[in-house]
Design a protein around this motif. Structure first.
Motif, PDB file in Angstrom:
ATOM      1  N   PRO A 133      -6.322  -6.839  10.704  1.00 36.47           N
ATOM      2  CA  PRO A 133      -7.737  -7.003  10.342  1.00 36.47           C
ATOM      3  C   PRO A 133      -7.856  -7.265   8.843  1.00 36.47           C
ATOM      4  CG  PRO A 133      -7.196  -4.680  10.523  1.00 36.47           C
ATOM      5  CD  PRO A 133      -5.943  -5.430  10.909  1.00 36.47           C
ATOM      6  N   SER A 134      -9.014  -7.766   8.444  1.00 35.66           N
ATOM      7  CA  SER A 134      -9.271  -7.971   7.012  1.00 35.66           C
ATOM      8  C   SER A 134     -10.340  -6.976   6.598  1.00 35.66           C
ATOM      9  CB  SER A 134      -9.731  -9.420   6.780  1.00 35.66           C
ATOM     10  OG  SER A 134      -9.917  -9.663   5.412  1.00 35.66           O
ATOM     11  N   THR A 135      -9.892  -5.845   6.041  1.00 38.96           N
ATOM     12  CA  THR A 135     -10.827  -4.792   5.653  1.00 38.96           C
ATOM     13  C   THR A 135     -10.674  -4.524   4.163  1.00 38.96           C
ATOM     14  OG1 THR A 135      -9.121  -3.197   6.257  1.00 38.96           O
ATOM     15  CG2 THR A 135     -10.806  -3.650   7.899  1.00 38.96           C
ATOM     16  N   LEU A 136     -11.627  -3.799   3.584  1.00 36.29           N
ATOM     17  CA  LEU A 136     -11.506  -3.460   2.162  1.00 36.29           C
ATOM     18  C   LEU A 136     -11.485  -1.944   2.002  1.00 36.29           C
ATOM     19  CD1 LEU A 136     -13.923  -6.009   0.454  1.00 36.29           C
ATOM     20  CD2 LEU A 136     -11.478  -5.818   0.072  1.00 36.29           C
ATOM     21  N   MET A 170      -2.578  -1.845   5.988  1.00 33.81           N
ATOM     22  CA  MET A 170      -2.200  -3.217   5.704  1.00 33.81           C
ATOM     23  C   MET A 170      -3.407  -4.139   5.887  1.00 33.81           C
ATOM     24  SD  MET A 170       1.412  -4.730   6.943  1.00 33.81           S
ATOM     25  CE  MET A 170       2.050  -6.257   6.269  1.00 33.81           C
ATOM     26  N   GLY A 171      -4.343  -3.730   6.727  1.00 32.53           N
ATOM     27  CA  GLY A 171      -5.589  -4.477   6.851  1.00 32.53           C
ATOM     28  C   GLY A 171      -6.364  -4.457   5.538  1.00 32.53           C
ATOM     29  N   ASP A 172      -6.315  -3.311   4.847  1.00 30.18           N
ATOM     30  CA  ASP A 172      -6.976  -3.231   3.531  1.00 30.18           C
ATOM     31  C   ASP A 172      -6.314  -4.191   2.541  1.00 30.18           C
ATOM     32  OD1 ASP A 172      -8.669  -1.278   4.475  1.00 30.18           O
ATOM     33  OD2 ASP A 172      -7.411   0.376   3.784  1.00 30.18           O
ATOM     34  N   LYS A 196      -4.796  -6.965   3.368  1.00 29.88           N
ATOM     35  CA  LYS A 196      -5.209  -8.313   3.781  1.00 29.88           C
ATOM     36  C   LYS A 196      -6.630  -8.611   3.312  1.00 29.88           C
ATOM     37  CE  LYS A 196      -4.991 -11.938   6.821  1.00 29.88           C
ATOM     38  NZ  LYS A 196      -5.890 -12.891   6.171  1.00 29.88           N
ATOM     39  N   GLY A 197      -7.530  -7.642   3.488  1.00 34.76           N
ATOM     40  CA  GLY A 197      -8.922  -7.845   3.093  1.00 34.76           C
ATOM     41  C   GLY A 197      -9.054  -8.032   1.589  1.00 34.76           C
ATOM     42  N   THR A 198      -8.276  -7.245   0.833  1.00 35.19           N
ATOM     43  CA  THR A 198      -8.309  -7.360  -0.622  1.00 35.19           C
ATOM     44  C   THR A 198      -7.831  -8.748  -1.052  1.00 35.19           C
ATOM     45  OG1 THR A 198      -7.897  -4.988  -0.828  1.00 35.19           O
ATOM     46  CG2 THR A 198      -7.425  -6.350  -2.760  1.00 35.19           C
ATOM     47  N   ASP A 256      -7.844 -11.463   0.782  1.00 37.24           N
ATOM     48  CA  ASP A 256      -8.826 -12.471   1.211  1.00 37.24           C
ATOM     49  C   ASP A 256      -9.963 -12.575   0.191  1.00 37.24           C
ATOM     50  OD1 ASP A 256      -7.557 -13.334   3.501  1.00 37.24           O
ATOM     51  OD2 ASP A 256      -8.618 -11.948   4.836  1.00 37.24           O
ATOM     52  N   LEU A 295      -0.377 -13.854   5.920  1.00 41.08           N
ATOM     53  CA  LEU A 295       0.798 -13.051   5.620  1.00 41.08           C
ATOM     54  C   LEU A 295       1.915 -13.411   6.599  1.00 41.08           C
ATOM     55  CD1 LEU A 295      -0.741  -9.509   4.987  1.00 41.08           C
ATOM     56  CD2 LEU A 295      -0.511 -11.442   3.434  1.00 41.08           C
TER      57      LEU A 295
END
Ligand SMILES: [Zn+2]
Lengths: 826, 369
Positions: A481-484, B241-243, B245-247, B249, B264
């Protein structure tokens, strides 16, 4: 690692419709970096035919010997064709590869029917190089067999796709077809018959001879050593065509059957092998440490001086190889070898890596051992090699000897939820287990806590995090997922970061151009700067392995790099340069060895301090060089050169923009003109110098006369800048202006007089400015007149004439007392 | 001066007749019209309104008139003087305007003459790209961390889980200071700043770290022994790892435009586990060039993606080396080359342009990049 697709297909069932690029995409997704997908003979368009040489006529009337050949290319190729050929490595009845008119060879070379050497040549007999199959051009290709008129492409490997994979240091297993095939099996969900676990069929020993003995003197460095013996091998036996083709496609040169087999098995399984001529050996072959002072001439004809850190292969006569790296010339198989011993062993990665580094030697074997070879693979690989040697070279299998340290695979514990938690993705427990099993792991417990044993070919899997990576990469990074993260309260730029930006902006806005020069300097440059040996700018930090032996030092001053940049720009036609650099310099010295604390716990404070203590001091400096024309000649008038005052003004400017206060004093600095150098002081400490460069420095860098420069310690300047600036009291009461001129000796500086006047004038003085400087007949010799404009103002009232006059007199008195100043015209 | 009624001269009184006054005004008006410039007009003013002008004299004579005549004559003379003054003033304005127009016309310049005697300088585009990147992360709450370029091998390698005999640590890549055994190197990456940040700062840690790094590569069109990287590090509870990816992006969108995403690919770095190569979607062709020979893309080589850097979850062994409890905290890290970023983002084709210090290169960028 180069992997031919047909070879991969032999090991794993890849769907027929998958092209090399499709397969590459699968591998990339799994984490193997496929750099290129090449097609062998990809430059060939049109047919290649198998031909049989029917007749050869030698044409001797030309400078070089030429053959006029009749070649049968079958009905498909139009029967017998006449072809001119310059090669001589074939005889009548040989089977060759023929390109007929219309076919285009690599490089756009189109075959046409043409008259040459008095005949019409109706095609071409091809060499490997002409087909871009290899660099081989000693003659044309002669095939072992073939039917005239058949398509030669598949026979010689044209059209074969080869993946070139850049293998990261953790993936030693991918330096084999076996390892790559396993990844494809997981990716395609295809069945995989592991060739590394297949025991080759070796017939029982037929002689009474006993196999050569082996040993390991250090099981830490060599945990497994095996030796297989074969006798009665035919040294004339050739490698099969398919093996040569695969080796060539795999990037290795076919040499001889014995060598080719060891290389072939290494490519296939990943186990480096070494073949010895048994008759050249004496006593057991074993791994052990070299004695200090011993030497070995390796296969590349380099004599290596060995140390007790070198793990070597030796027999009773001495050293015969560098373990897992390269064999020695003694003991090597040759064109007469009939009795062979095949070494297959396991060497510790760190031992092989150290040797490679020490001897600047990297081989196919050492690359694999450094990255970790399957701990259990050696006997399987040597059996496979022995079977191939016997199949293609005859001979009899005698047997194998082996020594091995006990081996306990370690258990990695990992919560089954961990991969999903790290990924931020839901991954079901059964998926985690399935994927770990697919990579070869044994999963001992399937509760919430998994106990996992990594397969022997995955020495990189040691920690739970390694298992997490396996699971997440096989699930697919594209599913992440793409989360912050929840945002945090940051501090913004630090004072130093903020002020450095401001200084850079200011200089650029004032016409200066930032450059980023290399910090490498030479002894000559330091001498050219005229620095005495004790000067802090005499670099002491020296590289052990500089790119250029001329420039082994790290800069302790920004000036050498800036001066060279200035020279380069002037040399490229600029009429003037104003360049600056904001960067670290390296001062002090690095002596002694830096500590290497444990990485298993946080270093103690004293360890951390000691480690930092050992590094040279690395302050940020600002350097500026101004050379040539400041203002070009123009409609406004003649050109104006840069001079000492521009350098000093720049120093004052950058202090001003960050609110720092500096003092300019007459200075002495070997880099600068002895009479035109300012020492820059900040809070009473010298932080740099500015002014006109010394003429010898200017000459050394071939710069224009009067070139000027500035260098100062930015860290100190910035540290002195105020964090908060106090507001001024802006008075609306009228100003009282007073001009005065004083006569002082030439040795007295404007700064000294200004300071005295300011001190004497007291608080009412708002500003003071020098507006004229006079030397000449109206003042005594050796003196000058300085005229100042003073502005007085009170915050709360209009000043009376008496108050102003008193302040003015105070200033005059103080200048007289401090500087011997006489009021002019008084 | 004559006082009132002290004497009476009929000859003089004739001067005050209506005809005489009208004639005076007419003469004055004619003189005003005839004045060609402001100097002449000044003389005319003096002659016709000055103390010795006929009207001034007439005014003085009024005092000698009998009281009955005073008012009428006084009014007449006053009007006459006002009329002359109005004519003078009006002409004054005319002449001033004419003069001004003439002077301003005389002062005309060619405004296209080059005005900048000292033109703008420039900052190095590598510096401004780094600042831009830092600002994007500062806006996300990150601090900017720094570290020394001459670095302890322990920080540059050991603590980052690159053991002494690791293939990633060969003599060919690393500049050693003093000797290959000194334990001091020119940092080969900005990652040692991660170690310093984790040792020196309080948790949670969010830092971005730009800096200059060194490898023993000879300078050519695509390599330089001295180059720049930016490193990011986050260590906090519950990071995924999603964090990461989001960062990345978000970062890619800020750098290359709305909608741009990252990709990635599994990879290997000793200090991250899992590790990934970081690609950014081609912001020029948006992938349209892939398998589409009619519209080739130079920026991405018609691949659709551009290799940008590396990233991953901080290896728990690295956390261990700096004493952070990896059962409680997780981290992610990423890094990319600034030269490379500038090359594909701004179309720099030769690495040497960025290192030679030719001012023409930087000047083309000015104060931003
Ligand atoms: Zn593109």
């Amino acid at each position: 690692m180069r992997a031919p697709v047909s070879w991969l297909r032999e090991l794993v069932e890849i769907p027929a419709d998958q092209t090399g690029r499709d397969i590459a995409a699968r591998l990339i997704r799994a984490g193997l970096e496929v750099e290129t997908v090449e097609t062998i003979g990809g430059g060939v368009t049109g047919a290649l035919f198998v031909g049989r040489v029917v007749e050869i006529e030698e044409l001797s009337e030309f400078k070089k010997s030429i053959r006029w050949c009749q070649v049968d290319v079958g009905a498909a190729g139009g029967g017998i064709r006449g072809i001119i050929c310059g090669a001589r490595n074939f005889v009548v009845d040989d089977i060759v590869v023929v390109a007929l008119p219309g076919t285009v060879l690599p490089g756009g070379f189109k075959i046409v029917s043409r008259e040459t050497y008095g005949h019409i040549s109706d095609g071409m007999i091809c060499s490997e190089r002409e087909l871009a199959l290899s660099e081989e051009h000693d003659g044309i290709m002669v095939l072992p067999a073939g039917t005239p008129g058949a398509d030669a492409g598949p026979i010689i490997g044209v059209g074969e796709e080869v993946l070139d994979i850049s293998v990261t240091p953790d993936r030693g297993y991918a330096l084999s077809l076996r390892g790559i095939a396993r990844e494809l099996a997981i990716s395609y969900g295809a069945p995989f018959q592991d060739p590394g676990l297949t025991v080759a069929d070796l017939r029982a020993p037929a002689t009474n001879a006993s196999p050569a003995q082996c040993g390991s003197e250090d099981f830490e460095a060599c945990a497994l050593f095996t030796l297989r013996t074969i006798v009665g091998f035919d040294p004339k036996a050739a490698s099969p065509q398919w093996m040569k083709q695969r080796l060539t496609a795999g990037g290795m040169r076919p040499v001889s059957l014995a060598v080719d087999v060891t290389n072939y098995v290494m490519l296939e399984l990943g186990q480096p092998l070494h073949a010895f001529d048994l008759d050249k050996l004496n006593g057991p072959v074993r791994a052990g440490w070299a004695e200090s002072g011993s030497t070995l001439e390796t296969l590349d004809h380099v004599t290596r001086n060995l140390t007790p850190d070198d793990l070597v292969i030796l027999d009773d006569d001495g050293i015969i190889g560098l373990a897992g790296t390269m064999g020695g010339l003694d003991g090597e198989i040759d064109a007469d070898t009939t009795n062979i011993a095949i070494e297959a062993a396991h060497f510790a990665p760190s031992v092989v890596a150290r040797m490679g580094r020490r001897h600047q030697l990297s081989s196919e074997a050492s690359r694999r051992f450094e990255r970790g070879v399957d701990r259990t693979l050696a006997p399987y690989a040597s059996a496979r090699a022995a079977a191939l040697l016997i199949e293609y070279g005859g001979g009899q299998y005698v047997g194998m000897t082996a020594v091995e340290a006990p081996h306990e695979p370690s258990v990695i514990k990992m919560p089954v939820s961990e991969p999903g938690a790290v990924a931020g993705l839901r991954i079901d427990a059964h998926v985690v287990v399935e994927l770990l099993v697919a990579v070869g792991c044994e999963v001992l417990s399937s509760d919430d806590q998994l106990e996992v044993v990594a397969p022997p070919w995955r020495s990189d899997l040691t920690d739970p995090a390694d298992l997490v990576e396996e699971v997440v990469r096989l699930v697919g990074y594209d599913l992440l997922p793409s989360t912050l993260p929840v945002s945090v309260a940051g501090h913004g730029l630090s004072k130093s970061q903020r002020l450095k930006r401001r200084i850079g902006m200011t200089l650029a806005a004032r016409g200066s151009v930032e450059v980023l020069t290399y910090p490498f300097v030479s002894a000559d440059e330091l001498a050219d700067l005229q620095l005495p040996l004790t000067d802090i700018r005499r670099s002491k930090v020296r590289l052990a392995n500089p790119l250029s032996d001329q420039q082994p030092y790290l800069r302790a001053s920004l000036l050498p790099g800036l001066l060279s940049a200035a020279r380069r720009n002037l040399g490229r036609g600029m009429s003037g340069v104003h360049v600056f650099e904001l960067g670290s310099v390296f001062q002090g010295e690095n002596t002694g060895l830096a500590p290497r604390p444990s990485v298993l716990i946080r270093p103690r404070d004293d360890e951390w301090a000691a480690l930092n203590e050992l590094l040279p001091s690395q302050p940020a400096h600002l350097g500026v060089v101004l050379a040539g024309e400041r203002e070009e000649a123009g409609w406004w008038g003649p050109a104006q050169p840069y001079g000492w005052q521009d350098a000093i003004q720049t120093a004052l400017l950058i202090a001003d923009v960050i609110g720092a206060v500096i003092r300019i004093e007459q200075g002495i600095d070997p880099v600068f003109h002895p009479g035109r150098c300012a020492e820059i002081k900040c809070a009473g400490v010298s932080i740099g110098a500015a002014g006109e460069l010394h003429p010898r420095v200017i000459q050394a860098w071939a710069l224009p006369a009067r070139s000027s420069a500035l260098e100062l310690d930015l860290d100190q300047l910035i540290a002195s800048a105020p964090d908060v600036r106090a507001a001024p009291a802006v008075s609306a009461h009228p100003v009282a202006k007073e001009d005065l001129a004083v006569v002082v000796a030439d040795s007295v500086t404007v700064a000294a007089v200004t300071q005295a006047l300011r001190a004497g004038a007291g608080e009412l003085l708002e500003s003071i400015r020098l507006f004229d400087l006079y030397r000449g007949p109206q003042v005594p010799a050796g003196h000058c007149s300085m005229a100042f404009a003073l502005r007085f103002r009170a915050p709360d009232r209009t000043l009376s004439a008496d108050e102003t006059a008193a302040a003015r007199q105070g200033a005059i008195n103080r200048a007289a007392a401090d500087c011997g100043a006489a009021i002019r015209g008084a | 001066m004559s006082g009132p009624n002290t004497s009476f001269d009929p000859k003089q009184v004739a001067v005050l007749s209506a005809e005489a006054i009208t004639a005076m005004v007419a003469t004055a008006r004619a003189a005003v019209v005839a004045a060609a410039d402001l100097a002449q007009l000044k003389e005319v003013r003096l002659a016709h309104l000055g103390d010795r002008s006929p009207l001034a004299l007439a005014n003085r004579d009024i005092g000698a008139l009998p009281p009955a005549a005073k008012a009428e004559v006084g009014k007449r003379v006053g009007e006459a003087r006002a009329a002359v003054k109005a004519a003078l003033d009006s002409r004054q304005i005319e002449l001033e305007q004419a003069r001004d127009e003439f002077v301003l016309a005389e002062e005309c310049v060619d405004v296209t003459l080059p005005a900048a005697r000292s033109p703008l300088g420039a900052r190095h585009p590598l510096t401004t790209v780094m600042e831009r990147i830092c600002d994007i992360f500062v806006a996300m709450g990150y601090d900017i961390a720094e570290g020394p370029e001459v670095e302890a091998e322990w920080v540059n390698f050991d603590a980052l889980n690159v053991p002494p005999d690791h293939p990633a640590r060969t003599m060919q890549d690393t500049f050693y200071v003093t000797s290959s055994e000194s334990g001091v190197v020119l940092r080969t990456q900005t990652s040692p700043i991660q170690i310093r940040a984790m040792l020196d700062r309080q948790l949670p840690i969010y830092v971005v770290a730009p800096g200059r790094v060194y490898r023993t590569d000879e300078l050519d069109a695509t390599h330089t022994p001295v180059f720049h990287q930016v490193e990011g590090l986050a260590v906090d509870e519950g990071l995924t790892m999603g964090d990461l990816k989001g960062t990345l992006d978000h970062f890619a969108q800020e750098m290359f435009g709305p909608g741009i995403v990252t990709r990635l690919r599994p990879s290997y770095f000793p200090f991250t586990e899992p590790s990934a190569e970081l690609d950014v979607q081609c912001f020029v062709c948006l992938g349209v060039s892939v398998d589409n020979p009619d519209v080739p893309c130079r920026t991405c080589g018609s691949e659709g993606w551009i290799e940008w850097g590396g990233c991953g979850m901080v290896n728990p062994r690295v956390l261990q080396a700096v004493g952070i409890d990896s059962s409680k905290y997780r981290g992610f890290a990423f890094g990319m080359g600034i030269e490379r970023t500038l090359m594909f983002r701004n179309g720099v084709t030769d690495m040497r342009d960025m290192v030679e210090g030719d001012v023409r290169f930087s000047l083309a960028f000015g104060l931003e990049s």
